[in-house]
Design an enzyme around this catalytic site. Structure first.
Site, PDB file in Angstrom:
ATOM      1  N   HIS A 103     -15.054  17.488  43.040  1.00 10.31           N
ATOM      2  CA  HIS A 103     -15.827  18.626  43.567  1.00 10.31           C
ATOM      3  C   HIS A 103     -15.078  19.445  44.619  1.00 10.31           C
ATOM      4  CE1 HIS A 103     -19.366  17.406  41.442  1.00 10.31           C
ATOM      5  NE2 HIS A 103     -19.507  16.284  42.116  1.00 10.31           N
ATOM      6  N   TYR A 109     -22.927   4.801  42.253  1.00 10.40           N
ATOM      7  CA  TYR A 109     -23.439   4.338  43.540  1.00 10.40           C
ATOM      8  C   TYR A 109     -24.225   3.032  43.462  1.00 10.40           C
ATOM      9  CZ  TYR A 109     -21.734   8.974  44.089  1.00 10.40           C
ATOM     10  OH  TYR A 109     -20.906  10.066  44.032  1.00 10.40           O
TER      11      TYR A 109
END
Length: 373
Positions: free
Chosen positions: A137, A300
């Site tokens: 990103h 995650y």
């Protein structure tokens, strides 16, 4: 789980792995990944290579020097609030706060992927693995989405010195916006991203009409999916799209971001995937027998990310793993089943065959318009 045996390099530094866990929203993810790979006796199947730290100039081959200087100066005094406007301008806040040793962290992450890229350029290895990389990103001048440095872009730039055409593949739940933006005007790099594309879902880009510009028009390829994506659908349509990309672009090397936040039980709660689809896709890609850089990314649920990337490592070296997790330092984290297998849930896949067929048709049509130089 076996595939064609490759000569594989594995980027490894013990201290670097432990320190990297401080910059992602998990506790011990990167340590758990390496520990499980080691426990499965996969390290002996690879050549372990210590990463070289990226220099300021290495990072500046993509990132704006002002951005890096801000990171470096604040790194020296992270509690100094006098430059709050500049910090905000460069994205240093919310999900990318400047912490102590941020610049050092970026030098390690960037250096790891640059080291891996250089190994592929040397032709001494056919596959290089850097699970701590994949931070797709970050923009040239801005941190975003837990990404301070875009090591994917740095690696592609390094590999482009040797390989004429590079295919970037992004399997992360989120659109690989930073990489796509970096090469949107280039005809030497095709970026392919399959990702969740729903209103309000970060980063909000990656629609079917995001195709690149100028010389790079139609070199940005996106496969936008709706929630609930299942293994069968994800695997089947991603392979269809990649087959078309390969036929039209004829890449000489691959960079593959294998973010695992699309797995079932991930806190993102968007897709319904298991590691089986990632293994199948990686096998499909490696069977092209092209120099391939494998990177990490999102994910995650620590135990499930470790399960996934360990299985992908086994795939790369052509080994079959046992059904049960072997005993090691993080063994208790894999309960109650203590198995590699991860099941999908009963949630509905909102991606219809009609929708996906239309998307593939659009991708195929766009790809017909690219010309190789």
């Amino acid at each position: 789980m076996s595939t064609t045996r490759q000569k594989v390099a594995y980027i490894y530094n013990k201290a670097y792995i432990k320190n990297s866990d401080e910059f992602i929203p998990t506790k011990n993810r990167n340590q758990m990944v390496h520990s499980l790979i080691e426990a499965c006796d996969l390290l002996k199947e690879m050549t372990l290579v210590a990463p070289k730290m990226a220099t300021f100039d290495d990072l500046a081959s993509f990132h704006c020097r002002d951005y890096l200087q801000c990171m470096q100066s604040e790194n020296e005094d992270p509690d100094d609030d006098s430059n709050s406007e500049k910090l905000e301008e460069f994205g240093f806040g919310y999900d990318c706060p400047l912490k102590e040793n941020t610049f050092e962290y970026c030098s390690n992450i960037g250096g790891g992927s640059l080291t891996a890229a250089s190994l592929l350029c040397s032709k001494d290895f056919s596959v290089a693995i850097h699970w701590l990389g994949g931070w797709h990103h970050a923009k040239r001048y801005k941190a975003s989405g837990y990404c301070y440095v875009n090591d994917c872009v740095l690696a592609i730039l390094r590999m482009s010195q040797t390989f004429r055409r590079i295919l970037y593949i992004d399997l992360d739940l989120h659109h690989g916006d930073g990489v796509e933006e970096a090469f949107s005007g280039s005809s030497r790099v095709i970026t392919f991203s399959v990702h969740n594309f729903d209103k309000g879902f970060f980063p909000g880009s990656g629609g079917l009409d995001d195709v690149g510009c100028g010389k790079g028009k139609f070199h940005s390829v996106n496969l936008p999916l709706k929630e609930g994506a299942s293994d069968e659908m994800f695997e089947s349509y991603t392979k269809k799209a990649l087959k078309s990309v390969k036929e039209q672009f004829n890449p000489e090397a691959i960079v593959c971001q294998l973010g695992a936040d699309g797995l079932n039980e991930d806190p993102m709660k968007a897709f319904n995937l298991t590691p089986a689809s990632f293994v199948s896709l990686l096998r499909f890609i490696l069977d092209w027998n092209l120099p391939s850089l494998l990177l990490g990314g999102g994910g995650y649920n620590e135990a499930n990310v470790a399960r996934c990337w360990c299985q992908l490592t086994a795939c790369a070296v052509g080994k079959t793993l046992p059904e049960e997790i072997p005993e090691h330092d993080f063994f208790d984290c894999y309960g109650p089943g203590f198995e590699f297998n991860l099941s999908s849930s009963m949630r509905k896949d909102l991606n219809s065959a009609d929708y996906l067929d239309d998307v593939i048709s659009s991708i195929d049509e766009n790809l017909k318009s690219i010309s190789l130089s």
